[in-house]
Design a protein around this motif. Structure first.
Motif, PDB file in Angstrom:
ATOM      1  N   MET A  69      53.876  25.680  39.294  1.00 44.62           N
ATOM      2  CA  MET A  69      53.637  26.998  39.002  1.00 44.62           C
ATOM      3  C   MET A  69      54.097  27.835  39.750  1.00 44.62           C
ATOM      4  SD  MET A  69      49.716  28.624  40.791  1.00 44.62           S
ATOM      5  CE  MET A  69      49.144  26.943  40.391  1.00 44.62           C
ATOM      6  N   LYS A  70      54.448  28.855  38.312  1.00 41.26           N
ATOM      7  CA  LYS A  70      55.217  30.179  39.582  1.00 41.26           C
ATOM      8  C   LYS A  70      54.760  30.485  40.896  1.00 41.26           C
ATOM      9  CE  LYS A  70      57.166  30.645  34.632  1.00 41.26           C
ATOM     10  NZ  LYS A  70      56.825  31.523  33.237  1.00 41.26           N
ATOM     11  N   LEU A  71      55.790  31.637  41.515  1.00 45.84           N
ATOM     12  CA  LEU A  71      55.403  31.655  42.897  1.00 45.84           C
ATOM     13  C   LEU A  71      55.021  33.580  43.114  1.00 45.84           C
ATOM     14  CD1 LEU A  71      55.972  31.276  46.361  1.00 45.84           C
ATOM     15  CD2 LEU A  71      57.916  32.820  45.599  1.00 45.84           C
ATOM     16  N   GLY A  72      54.685  33.720  41.998  1.00 46.18           N
ATOM     17  CA  GLY A  72      53.738  34.853  41.880  1.00 46.18           C
ATOM     18  C   GLY A  72      52.680  34.841  41.150  1.00 46.18           C
ATOM     19  N   MET A  73      52.667  34.112  40.586  1.00 45.21           N
ATOM     20  CA  MET A  73      50.545  32.929  39.855  1.00 45.21           C
ATOM     21  C   MET A  73      50.599  32.864  41.687  1.00 45.21           C
ATOM     22  SD  MET A  73      49.418  30.779  37.619  1.00 45.21           S
ATOM     23  CE  MET A  73      50.607  32.295  35.717  1.00 45.21           C
ATOM     24  N   ALA A  74      51.561  32.266  42.241  1.00 47.66           N
ATOM     25  CA  ALA A  74      50.591  30.898  43.732  1.00 47.66           C
ATOM     26  C   ALA A  74      50.203  32.584  44.870  1.00 47.66           C
ATOM     27  CB  ALA A  74      51.538  30.227  43.521  1.00 47.66           C
ATOM     28  N   ARG A  75      50.317  33.573  44.357  1.00 46.08           N
ATOM     29  CA  ARG A  75      50.802  34.078  45.321  1.00 46.08           C
ATOM     30  C   ARG A  75      49.213  35.046  45.201  1.00 46.08           C
ATOM     31  NH1 ARG A  75      56.226  36.164  46.992  1.00 46.08           N
ATOM     32  NH2 ARG A  75      56.930  35.018  48.378  1.00 46.08           N
ATOM     33  N   GLY A  76      49.231  35.566  43.489  1.00 43.39           N
ATOM     34  CA  GLY A  76      48.260  35.667  42.853  1.00 43.39           C
ATOM     35  C   GLY A  76      47.014  35.410  42.892  1.00 43.39           C
ATOM     36  N   GLU A  77      46.708  33.930  42.789  1.00 43.52           N
ATOM     37  CA  GLU A  77      45.838  32.857  42.639  1.00 43.52           C
ATOM     38  C   GLU A  77      45.514  33.184  44.785  1.00 43.52           C
ATOM     39  OE1 GLU A  77      44.061  28.468  41.814  1.00 43.52           O
ATOM     40  OE2 GLU A  77      46.488  29.049  41.590  1.00 43.52           O
ATOM     41  N   VAL A  78      46.842  32.715  45.296  1.00 44.51           N
ATOM     42  CA  VAL A  78      46.108  33.280  46.957  1.00 44.51           C
ATOM     43  C   VAL A  78      45.186  34.341  46.675  1.00 44.51           C
ATOM     44  CG1 VAL A  78      46.405  33.397  49.575  1.00 44.51           C
ATOM     45  CG2 VAL A  78      46.797  31.505  47.752  1.00 44.51           C
ATOM     46  N   CYS A  79      45.778  35.703  46.632  1.00 40.44           N
ATOM     47  CA  CYS A  79      45.109  37.236  46.918  1.00 40.44           C
ATOM     48  C   CYS A  79      43.899  37.027  46.313  1.00 40.44           C
ATOM     49  CB  CYS A  79      46.093  37.959  46.733  1.00 40.44           C
ATOM     50  SG  CYS A  79      48.260  38.570  47.091  1.00 40.44           S
ATOM     51  N   LEU A  80      43.992  36.169  44.933  1.00 39.12           N
ATOM     52  CA  LEU A  80      42.220  36.500  44.621  1.00 39.12           C
ATOM     53  C   LEU A  80      40.996  35.861  45.193  1.00 39.12           C
ATOM     54  CD1 LEU A  80      43.044  36.407  40.659  1.00 39.12           C
ATOM     55  CD2 LEU A  80      41.789  37.700  41.805  1.00 39.12           C
ATOM     56  N   ARG A  81      41.613  34.271  45.883  1.00 42.43           N
ATOM     57  CA  ARG A  81      41.162  33.825  46.695  1.00 42.43           C
ATOM     58  C   ARG A  81      40.270  34.521  47.554  1.00 42.43           C
ATOM     59  NH1 ARG A  81      39.544  28.772  44.339  1.00 42.43           N
ATOM     60  NH2 ARG A  81      41.193  28.343  43.382  1.00 42.43           N
ATOM     61  N   LEU A  82      40.981  35.328  49.005  1.00 43.98           N
ATOM     62  CA  LEU A  82      41.077  35.750  49.935  1.00 43.98           C
ATOM     63  C   LEU A  82      40.083  37.380  49.225  1.00 43.98           C
ATOM     64  CD1 LEU A  82      44.689  35.857  51.528  1.00 43.98           C
ATOM     65  CD2 LEU A  82      42.301  34.871  52.124  1.00 43.98           C
ATOM     66  N   SER A  83      40.148  37.784  48.318  1.00 41.09           N
ATOM     67  CA  SER A  83      39.302  38.411  48.051  1.00 41.09           C
ATOM     68  C   SER A  83      37.750  38.191  47.661  1.00 41.09           C
ATOM     69  CB  SER A  83      39.613  39.599  46.450  1.00 41.09           C
ATOM     70  OG  SER A  83      41.173  39.974  46.566  1.00 41.09           O
ATOM     71  N   VAL A  84      37.607  37.047  46.756  1.00 38.80           N
ATOM     72  CA  VAL A  84      36.550  36.360  46.505  1.00 38.80           C
ATOM     73  C   VAL A  84      36.154  35.998  48.020  1.00 38.80           C
ATOM     74  CG1 VAL A  84      35.763  34.134  45.726  1.00 38.80           C
ATOM     75  CG2 VAL A  84      37.217  35.316  44.409  1.00 38.80           C
ATOM     76  N   ILE A  85      36.813  35.155  48.865  1.00 36.77           N
ATOM     77  CA  ILE A  85      35.280  34.942  49.993  1.00 36.77           C
ATOM     78  C   ILE A  85      35.059  36.080  50.651  1.00 36.77           C
ATOM     79  CG2 ILE A  85      36.577  34.222  52.185  1.00 36.77           C
ATOM     80  CD1 ILE A  85      38.545  31.677  51.141  1.00 36.77           C
ATOM     81  N   LEU A  86      35.821  37.432  50.836  1.00 36.59           N
ATOM     82  CA  LEU A  86      35.381  38.167  51.133  1.00 36.59           C
ATOM     83  C   LEU A  86      34.348  38.836  50.855  1.00 36.59           C
ATOM     84  CD1 LEU A  86      36.423  41.091  53.398  1.00 36.59           C
ATOM     85  CD2 LEU A  86      37.200  41.945  51.535  1.00 36.59           C
ATOM     86  N   PHE A  87      34.234  39.195  49.321  1.00 44.20           N
ATOM     87  CA  PHE A  87      33.427  39.334  48.724  1.00 44.20           C
ATOM     88  C   PHE A  87      31.863  38.318  48.411  1.00 44.20           C
ATOM     89  CE2 PHE A  87      35.782  42.115  46.898  1.00 44.20           C
ATOM     90  CZ  PHE A  87      34.986  43.553  46.130  1.00 44.20           C
ATOM     91  N   LEU A  88      31.991  37.197  48.631  1.00 44.33           N
ATOM     92  CA  LEU A  88      30.826  36.006  48.967  1.00 44.33           C
ATOM     93  C   LEU A  88      30.471  36.469  50.827  1.00 44.33           C
ATOM     94  CD1 LEU A  88      32.430  33.460  47.124  1.00 44.33           C
ATOM     95  CD2 LEU A  88      30.705  34.930  46.286  1.00 44.33           C
ATOM     96  N   VAL A  89      31.260  36.403  51.203  1.00 45.62           N
ATOM     97  CA  VAL A  89      30.803  36.609  52.846  1.00 45.62           C
ATOM     98  C   VAL A  89      30.380  38.266  52.619  1.00 45.62           C
ATOM     99  CG1 VAL A  89      31.067  37.157  55.185  1.00 45.62           C
ATOM    100  CG2 VAL A  89      32.876  35.261  53.637  1.00 45.62           C
ATOM    101  N   LEU A  90      30.918  39.142  52.090  1.00 41.40           N
ATOM    102  CA  LEU A  90      30.295  40.623  52.547  1.00 41.40           C
ATOM    103  C   LEU A  90      28.744  40.250  52.153  1.00 41.40           C
ATOM    104  CD1 LEU A  90      30.278  43.010  53.417  1.00 41.40           C
ATOM    105  CD2 LEU A  90      31.198  43.988  50.908  1.00 41.40           C
TER     106      LEU A  90
END
Length: 180
Positions: free
Chosen positions: A1-22
């Motif tokens: 997987m491309k490094l940019g897409m991997a970073r984007g997915e990590v940022c999306l997952r962190l955002s999802v975790i933040l919104f779900l915990v909130l």
């Protein structure tokens, strides 16, 4: 997987975790107490509505799932997927879709059940709860908004998972793996 897409997915997952915990915290810790009649107090909590209890459970589980997926990304290599790794990619795709749809469905069911608290129901002789507990209802509404944002972000993650799986197949032959 491309490094940019991997970073984007990590940022999306962190955002999802933040919104779900909130979402979970806004619903679970929201209480309001009012004096109803001559010193009799009524307390509004998420336990008063089963749909809100389910929302807390589902968003907690979805946040845990995304945290596990985040841990998997940090330990896996970024090379091409072959053999059993392809099974892991398919399983991740299905689990991402299940998490997104169940979170969206639970959030929507909670909104539907909560509309009775906002509008009341004359047929069942239920009064409008939000006339008495306005702060409670506003905070629950904010939790619903966070839940929908998390659901949309999880749909984006599911799209990335689908791309990761289907890029391994040949565009010329139906469901045949690429030879390179």
């Amino acid at each position: 997987m491309k490094l940019g897409m991997a970073r984007g997915e990590v940022c999306l997952r962190l955002s999802v975790i933040l919104f779900l915990v909130l979402t979970t915290c806004l619903v679970a810790f929201d209480t309001q107490t009012k004096v109803v009649f001559l010193g009799i107090k009524k307390k509004a909590t998420y336990n008063d509505l089963d749909a809100l209890k389910m929302l807390v459970y589902v968003t907690s589980a979805a946040a845990g799932y995304n945290l596990l997926q985040l841990c998997k990304h940090s330990t896996c290599s970024r090379g091409n997927l072959k053999g059993s790794d392809m099974c892991v990619a398919w399983i991740s795709l299905f689990l991402d879709q299940i998490a997104a749809y169940i979170t969206f469905g639970t959030n929507t069911a909670s909104v539907g059940a909560s509309m009775i608290a906002v509008k009341g129901s004359e047929a069942f002789q239920w009064i409008k709860v939000c006339d008495k507990f306005t702060r409670f209802c506003i905070q629950i509404g904010g939790a619903f908004l966070c839940g929908y944002v998390a659901s949309i972000l999880m749909l984006l993650i599911s799209t990335i998972s689908a791309y990761r799986v289907f890029r391994m197949y040949s565009p010329k032959w139906f469901l045949r793996l690429k030879t390179t």
